[in-house]
Design an enzyme around this catalytic site. Structure first.
Site, mmCIF file in Angstrom:
data_model
loop_
_atom_site.group_PDB
_atom_site.id
_atom_site.type_symbol
_atom_site.label_atom_id
_atom_site.label_comp_id
_atom_site.label_asym_id
_atom_site.label_seq_id
_atom_site.Cartn_x
_atom_site.Cartn_y
_atom_site.Cartn_z
ATOM 1 N N ASN A 9 1.549 -29.789 -1.050
ATOM 2 C CA ASN A 9 1.042 -29.018 -0.160
ATOM 3 C C ASN A 9 0.404 -27.918 -1.259
ATOM 4 O O ASN A 9 1.129 -26.993 -1.477
ATOM 5 C CB ASN A 9 1.898 -28.765 0.786
ATOM 6 C CG ASN A 9 0.683 -27.787 1.821
ATOM 7 O OD1 ASN A 9 -0.106 -27.910 1.228
ATOM 8 N ND2 ASN A 9 1.047 -26.957 2.940
ATOM 9 N N HIS A 90 1.247 -28.490 9.915
ATOM 10 C CA HIS A 90 2.118 -27.036 9.365
ATOM 11 C C HIS A 90 2.023 -25.804 9.796
ATOM 12 O O HIS A 90 1.936 -25.352 10.945
ATOM 13 C CB HIS A 90 0.962 -26.794 7.883
ATOM 14 C CG HIS A 90 2.085 -26.154 7.038
ATOM 15 N ND1 HIS A 90 2.279 -25.034 6.143
ATOM 16 C CD2 HIS A 90 2.930 -26.904 6.285
ATOM 17 C CE1 HIS A 90 2.849 -24.969 5.652
ATOM 18 N NE2 HIS A 90 3.595 -25.613 5.642
ATOM 19 N N GLU A 92 1.691 -22.434 9.140
ATOM 20 C CA GLU A 92 0.928 -21.891 8.729
ATOM 21 C C GLU A 92 -0.470 -22.037 9.504
ATOM 22 O O GLU A 92 -0.543 -20.849 9.939
ATOM 23 C CB GLU A 92 0.444 -22.113 7.042
ATOM 24 C CG GLU A 92 1.916 -21.043 6.010
ATOM 25 C CD GLU A 92 1.685 -21.958 4.850
ATOM 26 O OE1 GLU A 92 0.747 -22.605 4.652
ATOM 27 O OE2 GLU A 92 2.790 -21.471 4.273
ATOM 28 N N GLU A 162 10.347 -29.289 8.428
ATOM 29 C CA GLU A 162 10.248 -27.493 8.020
ATOM 30 C C GLU A 162 10.337 -26.995 8.502
ATOM 31 O O GLU A 162 9.607 -25.672 9.333
ATOM 32 C CB GLU A 162 8.702 -27.803 7.575
ATOM 33 C CG GLU A 162 8.260 -28.927 6.836
ATOM 34 C CD GLU A 162 7.001 -27.987 5.627
ATOM 35 O OE1 GLU A 162 7.172 -28.588 4.580
ATOM 36 O OE2 GLU A 162 6.222 -28.120 6.624
ATOM 37 N N GLY A 168 8.566 -20.876 1.833
ATOM 38 C CA GLY A 168 8.235 -19.761 1.385
ATOM 39 C C GLY A 168 8.952 -19.478 0.554
ATOM 40 O O GLY A 168 8.686 -17.875 -0.122
ATOM 41 N N SER A 204 11.235 -24.910 0.198
ATOM 42 C CA SER A 204 11.880 -24.003 -0.665
ATOM 43 C C SER A 204 12.207 -25.036 -1.568
ATOM 44 O O SER A 204 13.877 -24.892 -2.559
ATOM 45 C CB SER A 204 13.176 -23.077 -0.352
ATOM 46 O OG SER A 204 12.156 -21.867 -0.083
HETATM 47 C C1 PEP Z 1 5.250 -26.185 2.615
HETATM 48 O O1 PEP Z 1 4.393 -24.824 3.016
HETATM 49 O O2 PEP Z 1 5.117 -27.144 3.548
HETATM 50 C C2 PEP Z 1 6.534 -25.915 1.851
HETATM 51 C C3 PEP Z 1 7.828 -26.343 1.953
HETATM 52 O O3 PEP Z 1 6.417 -24.112 1.449
HETATM 53 P P1 PEP Z 1 7.588 -24.297 0.231
HETATM 54 O O4 PEP Z 1 8.176 -25.376 -0.503
HETATM 55 O O5 PEP Z 1 6.465 -23.478 -0.639
HETATM 56 O O6 PEP Z 1 8.582 -23.421 0.914
#
Ligand code: PEP
Length: 242
Positions: A9, A90, A92, A162, A168, A204
Site C-alpha cells: 500500500n 483502511h 487511515e 491490521e 506505521g 509494521s
Molecule cells: C498499512 O498502512 O496498511 C500498513 C500496514 O502500514 P505499515 O506497514 O507502514 O505499518
C-alpha cells in the site's frame, strides 16, 4: 510454503515515474506468490500498464456508481484502467477521513458490481486492545459490513487484519497476537457467513520480521505500508515468504 498474497500500500507516496521504477524492480523477482501494488489514483493507469506479473489495485473507491460527486473515483473507472483490486476500510480512512461501516458496505457493493476483488481492512486501536475488546471490535466490523453479501460475493473478498497500533509505528503484533486473532476471524466468518476467508496481516511488516510473521500458520499474506516503498525492502519481504 503455500502461495501467499504480498500487497504493498503506497498510500500518498511516489510519483508515477518512481512507481514505474519500483514496479520494474519487483517484476524482476521470480516468485510464486501473488504480489499486489496499490499506487495512488493518479498513477493507477500507468502502473497497471507497466505491471505484467504483478496485480494492481486502488487504495479507495467511490461509494456511488457515477454522477455529481466531485473528486470521487468510481469502481467502473478503476476497472477501466485494468486494476483488479480495491482496498476498503483502511484505518487511515476510518480514523482520518471519518469513513464508517456503512460507507465500506456501499464501496464493497460497487466493487462487486465491477468484478473487482476487495481487500477489506479491520482491526482494533490501542485503547480497545488494552481493554481486551479486540475480538468484539473486529467481529462488529465484519458483521456490520459483510453480513448482507452472499457467499459467492464474499468469495471476492480477502480480509486484512491490521491492528491500528501496529500501523506505521514500527511495532508489529507478535506471533501469538497474530495467530489468535487470525484464527478468531476465520472461525467467526465460517460461523457467521459460511465463508472461508484468506486473512492477511498488516502493521509494521518489514524485512526483519517478515519471516517470523510468515511462520504463523493462519497468515495468508501481508499488507505492507512503509516497507513497500523501497524495492530492496519489499523484495526481501517477498523472499521471506519462501
Ligand atoms: C498499512 O498502512 O496498511 C500498513 C500496514 O502500514 P505499515 O506497514 O507502514 O505499518
Amino acid at each position: 510454503m503455500s502461495r501467499k498474497i504480498i500487497a504493498g500500500n503506497w498510500k500518498m507516496n511516489l510519483s508515477t515515474n518512481q512507481g514505474i521504477e519500483l514496479i520494474q524492480q519487483i517484476e524482476a523477482v521470480d516468485t510464486k506468490h501473488t504480489i499486489i501494488a496499490f499506487p495512488s489514483f493518479v498513477s493507477l493507469s500507468s502502473i497497471a500498464k507497466e505491471a505484467q506479473k504483478i496485480s494492481v489495485g486502488a487504495q479507495n473507491c467511490g461509494a456511488f456508481q457515477n454522477g455529481a460527486y466531485t473528486g470521487e473515483v468510481s469502481t467502473q473507472m478503476i476497472k477501466d484502467v485494468k486494476a483488479e483490486y480495491v482496498l476498503v476500510g483502511h484505518s487511515e480512512r476510518r480514523v482520518i477521513l471519518k469513513e464508517n461501516n456503512t460507507d465500506f458496505k456501499a464501496k464493497i457493493q460497487r466493487c462487486l458490481e465491477q468484478n473487482l476483488k476487495v481487500i477489506f481492512c479491520i482491526g482494533e486501536n490501542l485503547e480497545q486492545r488494552q481493554a481486551g475488546n479486540e475480538q468484539s471490535i473486529v467481529s462488529e466490523q465484519l458483521s456490520q459490513v459483510l453480513s448482507s453479501f452472499n457467499t459467492s460475493e464474499l468469495s471476492n473478498i480477502t480480509i486484512a487484519y491490521e491492528p491500528v497500533w501496529a500501523i506505521g509505528t514500527g511495532k508489529n503484533a507478535n506471533n501469538d497476537q497474530i495467530e489468535s486473532m487470525h484464527r478468531f476471524i476465520k472461525q467467526f466468518c465460517k460461523e457467521s457467513f459460511k465463508t472461508q476467508f484468506k486473512v492477511l496481516y498488516g502493521g509494521s511488516c518489514k524485512p526483519t520480521n517478515a519471516q517470523e510473521i510468515f511462520s504463523c500458520k493462519s497468515v495468508d499474506g501481508v499488507l505492507v505500508g512503509g516497507a513497500s516503498l523501497k524495492a530492496d525492502a519489499f523484495i526481501s519481504i517477498i523472499q521471506a515468504a519462501g
